[in-house]
Write an enzyme that holds these catalytic residues in place. Sequence first.
Site, short mmCIF file in Angstrom:
data_model
loop_
_atom_site.label_atom_id
_atom_site.label_comp_id
_atom_site.label_asym_id
_atom_site.label_seq_id
_atom_site.Cartn_x
_atom_site.Cartn_y
_atom_site.Cartn_z
CE LYS A 85 58.65 10.58 14.37
NZ LYS A 85 58.95 11.49 15.24
CE1 TYR A 114 57.03 11.62 9.55
CE2 TYR A 114 58.84 12.45 11.02
CZ TYR A 114 57.42 12.15 10.85
OH TYR A 114 56.33 12.11 11.74
P1 NAD Z 1 56.57 15.18 24.35
O1 NAD Z 1 57.82 15.29 25.26
O2 NAD Z 1 55.80 16.61 24.08
O3 NAD Z 1 55.50 14.15 25.06
C1 NAD Z 1 55.92 13.05 25.82
C2 NAD Z 1 54.86 12.58 26.86
O4 NAD Z 1 55.32 11.67 27.49
C3 NAD Z 1 54.68 14.10 27.97
O5 NAD Z 1 53.26 14.06 28.14
C4 NAD Z 1 55.30 13.28 29.25
O6 NAD Z 1 54.79 13.69 30.41
C5 NAD Z 1 55.03 12.02 28.98
N1 NAD Z 1 55.93 10.84 29.52
C6 NAD Z 1 55.58 9.86 30.46
N2 NAD Z 1 56.67 9.11 30.93
C7 NAD Z 1 57.77 10.18 30.79
C8 NAD Z 1 59.18 10.00 30.91
N3 NAD Z 1 59.59 8.82 31.80
N4 NAD Z 1 59.91 10.93 30.48
C9 NAD Z 1 59.62 11.70 29.59
N5 NAD Z 1 58.25 12.00 29.30
C10 NAD Z 1 57.22 11.20 29.89
O7 NAD Z 1 56.90 14.61 23.06
P2 NAD Z 1 56.25 14.68 21.67
O8 NAD Z 1 56.65 15.45 20.83
O9 NAD Z 1 54.45 14.57 22.12
O10 NAD Z 1 56.56 13.09 21.39
C11 NAD Z 1 55.99 11.85 21.52
C12 NAD Z 1 56.19 10.87 20.81
O11 NAD Z 1 55.39 11.23 19.43
C13 NAD Z 1 57.47 10.37 20.34
O12 NAD Z 1 57.75 9.27 20.04
C14 NAD Z 1 57.60 11.23 19.12
O13 NAD Z 1 58.60 10.75 18.20
C15 NAD Z 1 56.44 11.46 18.54
N6 NAD Z 1 55.97 12.48 17.56
C16 NAD Z 1 55.50 12.04 16.47
C17 NAD Z 1 55.35 13.06 15.41
C18 NAD Z 1 54.43 12.88 14.00
O14 NAD Z 1 54.43 13.71 13.44
N7 NAD Z 1 54.17 11.41 13.87
C19 NAD Z 1 55.32 14.28 15.86
C20 NAD Z 1 55.84 14.70 17.04
C21 NAD Z 1 56.11 13.66 17.99
#
Ligand code: NAD
Length: 376
Positions: free
Chosen positions: A147, A232
């Site tokens: 999401k 949410y």
């Molecule tokens: P994050 O920044 O920790 O991770 C993102 C990942 O994408 C990293 O590993 C990064 O290296 C990679 N990536 C690849 N190309 C990239 C670019 N061009 N720029 C930036 N990063 C790049 O983020 P996250 O918190 O893991 O979130 C990732 C997704 O998961 C989001 O869409 C977020 O909304 C979703 N999320 C959902 C929940 C949930 O409870 N369902 C919780 C947290 C995050």
Amino acid sequence: MHSRRTRRTFLQKTGALLGGLALSGAPVATLADTQGIQRRTPPPPGMNPFGVALVGLGNYATNQLAPALQETERCRLTGIVTGTPAKADKWMAEYNIPEQNVYNYETFDRIADNPDIDIVYVVLPNSMHAEYAIRAAEAGKQVITEKPMATSVRDCERMIEACDQAGVKLSVGYRLHFEPHHQEIMRLGQEQVFGPVTVVEASFSFTSRNTDAWRFSKEMAGGGALLDVGVYAIQGARYTIGEEPVRVRASGYNTRPDIFTEIYETILWEMEFPGGAVSSHSTSYSANVNRLYMMAPRGWARIEPAFMYNSVSGETNEGPMGYPHVTQQALQMDDFARCITEDETSRVSGEEGLKDMQVIEAIYRSIDRNGRWVEV
Ligand code: NAD
């Protein structure tokens, strides 16, 4: 604690009670099931679990999804997609992933030829969900995307079309549909246990200190806290009332324009539902609130904290809900695997993500029109 009996009927109706009795006899009791709350259908005897590849090994994939995949019964972690070789080495060692199941963003499409990978789970920054979900579908893989589903209604539609055309299923990582307090508030609201819901109040904010991350870029995030965590609150109102909002009005605020250069720091909004219910919401990167509150003529329910992984807690006017902890992500992924096996549409399908994005776009339209009511 309130009555469980009627709850079981609701869960059966919504499919949340993962019966699937025909396949494999009596469902296995989980901890939650011992309290009559949640059932997980055991995999069919001899089932080879579906292989899942996580795309993007950031915070959520590392700290939530990979550990949850150690608890799943119908799917397991078999592949990764990462642009960082050091992460690949670490994950291969930690999760016993063979080198041929490791991809980067350039080699990603070769995943089509890999029989170890059935499901691609996109866990990238929001603006990248559409591209990787579509490429995964074109590679013939089943798709889960985190999401918010994407950053525009148009992209959500493109993702749905691509999955339809490829004949694969699409779902969104809406983990709370698998959490017992949320399943209970769905039942209380949708079955009008305390009368028709009059008001829902749902808000999710946290204080973000990492202000240079992609979440602060309009291009990468598609918006601010609204897409990230406000979604949410939209979900909560929709599934508690069991209807789709018809119009919204919203306002955006920014007390720190030096930091919030591209996105709103805080958004407040209201929604009206066809049956007469109204909802009120806030989301912010500069506050801490986490609740879903339902009000009806003969009672109320409150989940607070509502949207966490581990510490969800709720009560109604009749007393504490008292449900035990579940690993939401494991239940979510196992249910997607079950949907593939049984050829069912996931209850957290692409259409669910699309509906939220339609609301999100209406909220921004209302802000642009100085808070006037706009149709969703
Ligand atoms: P994050 O920044 O920790 O991770 C993102 C990942 O994408 C990293 O590993 C990064 O290296 C990679 N990536 C690849 N190309 C990239 C670019 N061009 N720029 C930036 N990063 C790049 O983020 P996250 O918190 O893991 O979130 C990732 C997704 O998961 C989001 O869409 C977020 O909304 C979703 N999320 C959902 C929940 C949930 O409870 N369902 C919780 C947290 C995050």
